[in-house]
Design a protein around this motif. Structure first.
Motif, PDB file in Angstrom:
ATOM      1  N   MET B  93       8.517  -5.965   4.296  1.00  0.00           N
ATOM      2  CA  MET B  93       7.263  -5.921   3.576  1.00  0.00           C
ATOM      3  C   MET B  93       7.354  -6.606   2.218  1.00  0.00           C
ATOM      4  N   GLN B  94       8.552  -7.040   1.852  1.00  0.00           N
ATOM      5  CA  GLN B  94       8.738  -7.510   0.478  1.00  0.00           C
ATOM      6  C   GLN B  94       7.919  -8.745   0.159  1.00  0.00           C
ATOM      7  N   THR B  95       7.578  -9.552   1.175  1.00  0.00           N
ATOM      8  CA  THR B  95       6.687 -10.677   0.886  1.00  0.00           C
ATOM      9  C   THR B  95       5.244 -10.181   0.807  1.00  0.00           C
ATOM     10  N   LEU B  96       4.728  -9.691   1.920  1.00  0.00           N
ATOM     11  CA  LEU B  96       3.367  -9.159   1.945  1.00  0.00           C
ATOM     12  C   LEU B  96       3.279  -8.182   3.113  1.00  0.00           C
ATOM     13  N   PRO B  97       2.603  -7.066   2.926  1.00  0.00           N
ATOM     14  CA  PRO B  97       2.463  -6.140   4.057  1.00  0.00           C
ATOM     15  C   PRO B  97       1.624  -6.781   5.172  1.00  0.00           C
ATOM     16  N   ARG B  98       1.989  -6.452   6.419  1.00  0.00           N
ATOM     17  CA  ARG B  98       1.117  -6.846   7.536  1.00  0.00           C
ATOM     18  C   ARG B  98       0.082  -5.731   7.689  1.00  0.00           C
ATOM     19  N   PHE B  99      -1.103  -5.951   7.133  1.00  0.00           N
ATOM     20  CA  PHE B  99      -2.069  -4.859   7.035  1.00  0.00           C
ATOM     21  C   PHE B  99      -2.485  -4.313   8.392  1.00  0.00           C
ATOM     22  N   GLY B 100      -2.471  -5.207   9.393  1.00  0.00           N
ATOM     23  CA  GLY B 100      -2.815  -4.754  10.741  1.00  0.00           C
ATOM     24  C   GLY B 100      -1.905  -3.625  11.199  1.00  0.00           C
ATOM     25  N   ASP B 101      -0.608  -3.756  10.885  1.00  0.00           N
ATOM     26  CA  ASP B 101       0.357  -2.730  11.280  1.00  0.00           C
ATOM     27  C   ASP B 101       0.052  -1.387  10.632  1.00  0.00           C
ATOM     28  N   TRP B 102      -0.517  -1.430   9.435  1.00  0.00           N
ATOM     29  CA  TRP B 102      -0.798  -0.178   8.710  1.00  0.00           C
ATOM     30  C   TRP B 102      -2.145   0.398   9.109  1.00  0.00           C
ATOM     31  N   ARG B 103      -3.081  -0.512   9.481  1.00  0.00           N
ATOM     32  CA  ARG B 103      -4.364  -0.012   9.987  1.00  0.00           C
ATOM     33  C   ARG B 103      -4.171   0.743  11.291  1.00  0.00           C
ATOM     34  N   VAL B 104      -3.256   0.232  12.104  1.00  0.00           N
ATOM     35  CA  VAL B 104      -3.029   0.842  13.416  1.00  0.00           C
ATOM     36  C   VAL B 104      -2.623   2.308  13.272  1.00  0.00           C
ATOM     37  N   ILE B 105      -1.810   2.607  12.265  1.00  0.00           N
ATOM     38  CA  ILE B 105      -1.381   4.001  12.094  1.00  0.00           C
ATOM     39  C   ILE B 105      -2.338   4.750  11.171  1.00  0.00           C
ATOM     40  N   ASN B 106      -3.510   4.138  10.940  1.00  0.00           N
ATOM     41  CA  ASN B 106      -4.587   4.812  10.228  1.00  0.00           C
ATOM     42  C   ASN B 106      -4.284   5.056   8.752  1.00  0.00           C
TER      43      ASN B 106
END
Lengths: 296, 447
Positions: B93-106
């Protein structure tokens, strides 16, 4: 020899019978009869046509209401609208009438998830924090003192105000509250029209689930947020913008509340919104006005 | 050209007018939906382990993330997501979070950070808070501190996250002083103790050879005012936490009690009993000038300033029973604000200014409640055999109090413990103390 043949035939008949009927159950379990669940199929329409609040059957078991004797005479039948055919209506919404409102179920998983956190915390919950029922007041109170008679006139006023302010409307059944919520903006129930929920109510209901409003904030009831949205044809949000940008910079409370509304609009649970695709022209751009006043 | 434009304006104008009308028409008819209800649920937040550059820095990173997580969870406004559900690793995540991955877990908010040990042996902690839906950074800060202060840095980060999301100051980087009690009921040893708001870093401030009561924090933080006995007379003392020095506040003819600092820390407001009557006094801490505010034959006590120092709330039995009154800071305009049945005690004005917390005694039960400053909108948040001494968190959103549950029906024995409850009344937690505790006082935010 004949005996053996008879035995064989008997055995085979038995095997066939068992394979056909199944093994006999010795300990007979009583027949499970499923209690019928009442489901009203509601049509999405331009106008909300929710039925008037009906008394909850669970609370009043004695059928002594004046309304009950009515069913025998036929004319009344016309007032109960026939449910529209579900096949014709892809967007029909089932209103749970017997089942408990959803919000009550939600706290459970949360409470479970919180448990492991206790292990490394030096602070433990005395009772599991439960988010309030969405239909009652956000602010809880220990209610024991509420029934006392006021002593002075001034107190009476205060008492009234208090009751208005805090008493959660617990007496009302889910149906009543639902009906109240639905009839808040639209016309009264017209028995001649089919049962319907307006498209706007549908969206309102959907966004309500996604909006986590700022409870306990100072003057939270006065935080009125407008979000301007541009929609895609598939009813997902293309662009959402908080109106009143100047207050956004100056007022941190407003910013927090506005961002909570923005999160509701962008929440995957609320995308796509339940909007009729054929009316895209109408909802291509919308203003969503978030007003939490009723919740406090 | 001229003739052309001369001829056409009517048609062009007509078209333009029609277009304008159409736009105006659609603009006027723009769909507007009022959302009047929402849910009240904790915000799902993902707090990832802070990435370290060395073995021990990784340990700090893990501990800091854990403290942030427990702080936010305890507020009742956040629901930290179980790290086992995380899809994207901290390192990736140190470059940029993959927001899709975090949306998936709500997850609706995401905290990531780094903990690094510098060459000088100092700890450098940085963090970012992301809005997962908007895919934007909400706040990002870095702190450098000595390694022992890692816990405080974690509290500061939790405060920053809390403030950015709720719009209100946090209260995690704060301390609690309270009275630690031990021994039998008739020879109770009462010691002044201090700890972080989460119960960590506990230590005793006094030895227990003299009785101490009602500690209160100064808004300037290094000082506590409290009541102790001097030559068998209760007196108001001031105790400096940093130096450990205590001094008697003035030499009064009567006994002084129920002290509290003014919001600017320059004055102390308290009660003084003299000839069987107690009145409210203030004392300027620099000039030591004493001023009497109330003049009434009834008992006036437990004063508390409003955050703007303009008003004082106190309790008095001048109306027959013990009720709450407010007055201007100069003692004028005394108004009764509580009117319901029961007795009211220990009023405390919220640091936010909007509410007054109090103890209510009614029907043999104790309640902790809040009301607006004009006395309206009373709500009772906690109830028990004995609940007392509400104290506000510095952001005015959480109250701490103590609760005693008797072990015998006549009210003897039993444990006495500290609890917090938030203003919604739904989130009550125990603050674990080593032994019995009473009379908590919440410090202001440590800057």
């Amino acid at each position: 020899m004949r005996n053996a043949l008879a035995k064989s035939i008997l055995f085979h008949v038995l095997v066939v019978a068992i394979s056909y009927f199944g093994l006999p159950v010795i300990t007979r379990t009583p027949m499970m009869t499923d209690a019928p669940i009442m489901v009203d199929i509601v049509k999405v329409d331009e106008l909300t046509n929710a039925p008037p609040p009906s008394p909850k059957p669970e609370k009043k078991p004695e059928p002594k209401e004046p309304e009950k004797p009515k069913p025998p005479p036929k004319p009344v039948k016309a007032s109960t609208p026939p449910p529209p055919p579900p096949a014709k209506d892809p967007e029909a919404v089932a209103l749970p009438s017997e089942t408990k409102p959803k919000p009550k179920e939600q706290p459970k998983p949360e409470a479970k998830e919180e448990k492991p956190k206790q292990q490394f915390s030096h602070v433990k919950p005395r009772r599991k924090p439960q988010p309030p029922d969405a239909f009652t007041s956000v602010l809880k109170t220990v209610e024991k003192l509420k029934t006392q008679p006021p002593v002075k006139e001034k107190e009476k006023e205060k008492e009234k105000e208090k009751a208005k302010d805090i008493k959660p409307p617990k007496q009302e059944s889910f149906e009543q509250q639902m009906a109240m919520a639905l009839s808040s903006k639209t016309a009264q129930h017209n028995p001649m029209r089919p049962l319907a929920i307006s498209e706007i109510d549908l969206v309102r209901q959907q966004i309500r689930e996604c909006w986590n409003l700022p409870a306990g904030a100072k003057d939270a009831q006065d935080l009125n947020i407008e979000i301007h949205v541009v929609m895609n044809p598939d009813a997902t949000v293309r662009e959402a913008r908080i109106q009143n940008q100047s207050r956004l910079q100056s007022d941190p409370f407003f910013r927090a509340a506005a961002e909570s509304a923005l999160r509701a609009v962008l929440n995957p649970k609320c995308n796509p919104l339940k909007l009729p695709p054929e009316k895209y022209q109408q909802w291509q751009t919308m203003t969503l006005n978030f007003d939490p006043r009723e919740m406090f | 050209m001229a003739s052309f434009t001369n001829r056409r304006p009517t048609v062009a104008g007509l078209v333009a007018g029609l277009v304008f009308l159409a736009i105006a028409g659609t603009a006027r008819a723009e769909l507007r939906i009022d959302i009047t209800q929402g849910t009240v649920e904790p915000l799902p937040i993902a707090i990832t382990q802070f990435v370290g550059n060395t073995q021990s820095a990784t340990g700090f990173g893990r501990d800091i993330a854990r403290v942030i997580s427990t702080d936010l969870e305890r507020s009742g406004l956040f629901r930290p997501i179980d790290p086992k559900a995380f899809i994207q690793s901290e390192a990736a995540m140190q470059t940029l979070p993959r927001f899709g991955d975090w949306r998936v877990i709500n997850a609706q908010a995401l905290v990531q950070g780094r903990a690094q040990l510098t060459d000088g042996g100092q700890l450098r902690v940085e963090f970012r808070l992301w809005d997962v839906f908007a895919e934007q950074q909400m706040i990002g800060l870095a702190y450098v501190t000595v390694q022992d202060n890692w816990r405080q840095v974690a509290h500061i980060i939790a405060d920053a996250v809390y403030k950015r999301i709720t719009g209100e100051d946090g209260y995690f980087n704060t301390r609690i002083v309270y009275i630690s009690e031990s021994g039998p009921q008739n020879r109770r040893v009462k010691r002044l103790a201090i700890m972080d708001q989460d119960g960590e870093n506990h230590k005793f401030l006094t030895q227990g050879d003299t009785l101490v009561l009602t500690p209160r924090f100064s808004p300037t933080l290094q000082e506590i005012t409290y009541l102790s006995y001097y030559r068998n007379l209760p007196r108001v003392y001031i105790f400096n936490i940093d130096t450990g020095r205590q001094e008697i506040l003035g030499d009064f003819p009567g006994m002084t009690f129920a002290p509290r600092f003014s919001p600017d820390g320059q004055r102390v407001i308290m009660s003084m009993a003299r000839d069987g009557n107690s009145e409210i006094y203030t004392m300027d801490l620099r000039t030591r000038v004493v001023k009497q505010l109330t003049f009434h034959s009834a008992i006036d006590t437990s004063p508390s300033y409003s955050p703007d120092s303009r008003q004082v709330v106190f309790n008095s039995d001048r109306g027959g029973t013990q009720q709450l009154y407010t007055m201007d800071a100069n003692g004028q305009n005394v108004r009764r604000i509580s009117y319901s049945q029961g007795r009211y005690a220990t009023p405390v004005w919220s640091p936010r200014g909007d509410l007054i917390a109090f103890t209510k005694i009614h029907g043999g039960r104790f309640y902790i409640g809040v009301m607006r400053t004009d006395g309206s909108g009373e709500r009772l948040l906690a109830e028990d055999f004995l609940v007392e001494s509400p104290t506000w968190a510095p952001n005015g959103r959480v109250l701490m109090f103590f609760r005693q549950s008797p072990s015998t029906p006549d009210g003897r024995g039993g444990r006495s413990r500290l609890y917090t409850i938030d203003l919604t009344g739904h989130n009550e937690r125990e603050i674990v103390t080593p032994i019995d505790a009473s009379d908590p006082a919440w410090s202001p935010l440590i800057r």
